[in-house]
Write an enzyme that holds these catalytic residues in place. Structure first.
Site, PDB file in Angstrom:
ATOM      1  N   LYS A  69     160.129 -11.543 -32.483  1.00 15.36           N
ATOM      2  CA  LYS A  69     160.494 -12.799 -31.822  1.00 15.36           C
ATOM      3  C   LYS A  69     159.704 -13.007 -30.528  1.00 15.36           C
ATOM      4  O   LYS A  69     160.224 -13.502 -29.545  1.00 15.36           O
ATOM      5  CB  LYS A  69     161.995 -12.818 -31.541  1.00 15.36           C
ATOM      6  CG  LYS A  69     162.840 -12.734 -32.809  1.00 15.36           C
ATOM      7  CD  LYS A  69     164.292 -12.936 -32.531  1.00 15.36           C
ATOM      8  CE  LYS A  69     165.140 -12.804 -33.755  1.00 15.36           C
ATOM      9  NZ  LYS A  69     164.807 -13.646 -34.871  1.00 15.36           N
ATOM     10  N   CYS A  70     158.439 -12.650 -30.559  1.00 16.82           N
ATOM     11  CA  CYS A  70     157.566 -12.696 -29.378  1.00 16.82           C
ATOM     12  C   CYS A  70     156.474 -13.748 -29.587  1.00 16.82           C
ATOM     13  O   CYS A  70     156.088 -14.033 -30.726  1.00 16.82           O
ATOM     14  CB  CYS A  70     156.932 -11.307 -29.187  1.00 16.82           C
ATOM     15  SG  CYS A  70     155.752 -11.174 -27.833  1.00 16.82           S
ATOM     16  N   GLY A  71     155.976 -14.282 -28.508  1.00 13.09           N
ATOM     17  CA  GLY A  71     154.862 -15.216 -28.602  1.00 13.09           C
ATOM     18  C   GLY A  71     153.612 -14.584 -29.191  1.00 13.09           C
ATOM     19  O   GLY A  71     152.749 -15.284 -29.731  1.00 13.09           O
TER      20      GLY A  71
END
Length: 179
Positions: A57-59
């Site tokens: 769930k990271c950029g």
């Protein structure tokens, strides 16, 4: 017992002990796969290793695609190893099954992924103690700043360098060591 304290305990507490054990091989570190099976790093001797602390769930999560491309392109002399970690923005909250499904379905990941661990702090896994502490890896200190930081190890198990999250996995900064 805290895994880092257990690992450090094997090194000793004096400067002499640390220097004598600075060359402790990466291959001797124990870690499990995402499926809970022990990974024997000895099977990768003669290949470069790229460790990346990953999160779904990271950029930077789209880097999974380029990590897979890197693995496919250099499969004869590189092993990409994803290391899930939930320490940065709680961006890897999933359990093992959820992480595996996410990686396969969204990015076609087939490279090795370890169990979820801590890469910094008082519960730092021995793998990341080796990667981040000059007294253990013999080359350089570093601090894991965010998800998708990369650590390159050469074919002889020697620390090469680390790369912050903004460095794309297919960057020439990394690939120049793989050709």
């Amino acid at each position: 017992m805290n895994p880092l304290k257990a690992f450090i305990g094997t090194i000793g507490t004096t400067d002499t002990d640390v220097k004598q054990n600075a060359s402790k091989p990466l291959y001797d570190i124990a870690i499990n796969s995402l499926q809970g099976q022990p990974i024997d790093f000895n099977q990768f001797k003669g290949k470069n290793l790229l460790f990346i602390n990953v999160a779904s769930k990271c950029g930077f999560t789209p880097q999974y695609k380029d990590l897979q491309k890197l693995q496919d392109t250099y499969k004869d002399n590189l092993v990409v190893i994803g290391v899930p970690c939930n320490q940065f923005g709680k961006q890897e909250p999933g359990n093992s099954n959820e992480i595996q499904e996410f990686c396969e379905v969204n990015y076609g990941v087939s490279f090795l992924i370890t169990e979820k661990i801590d890469v910094k702090g008082s519960n730092q896994h021995p793998l990341y103690a080796w990667l981040t502490k000059k007294a253990v890896n013999g080359k350089q200190n570093s601090t894991v700043k965010w998800n998708f930081q990369k650590y390159l190890i050469d074919k002889n198990g020697e620390f090469v360098d680390f790369y912050y999250s903004i460095t794309n996995p297919t960057s020439s900064r990394i690939t120049k060591y793989l050709k």
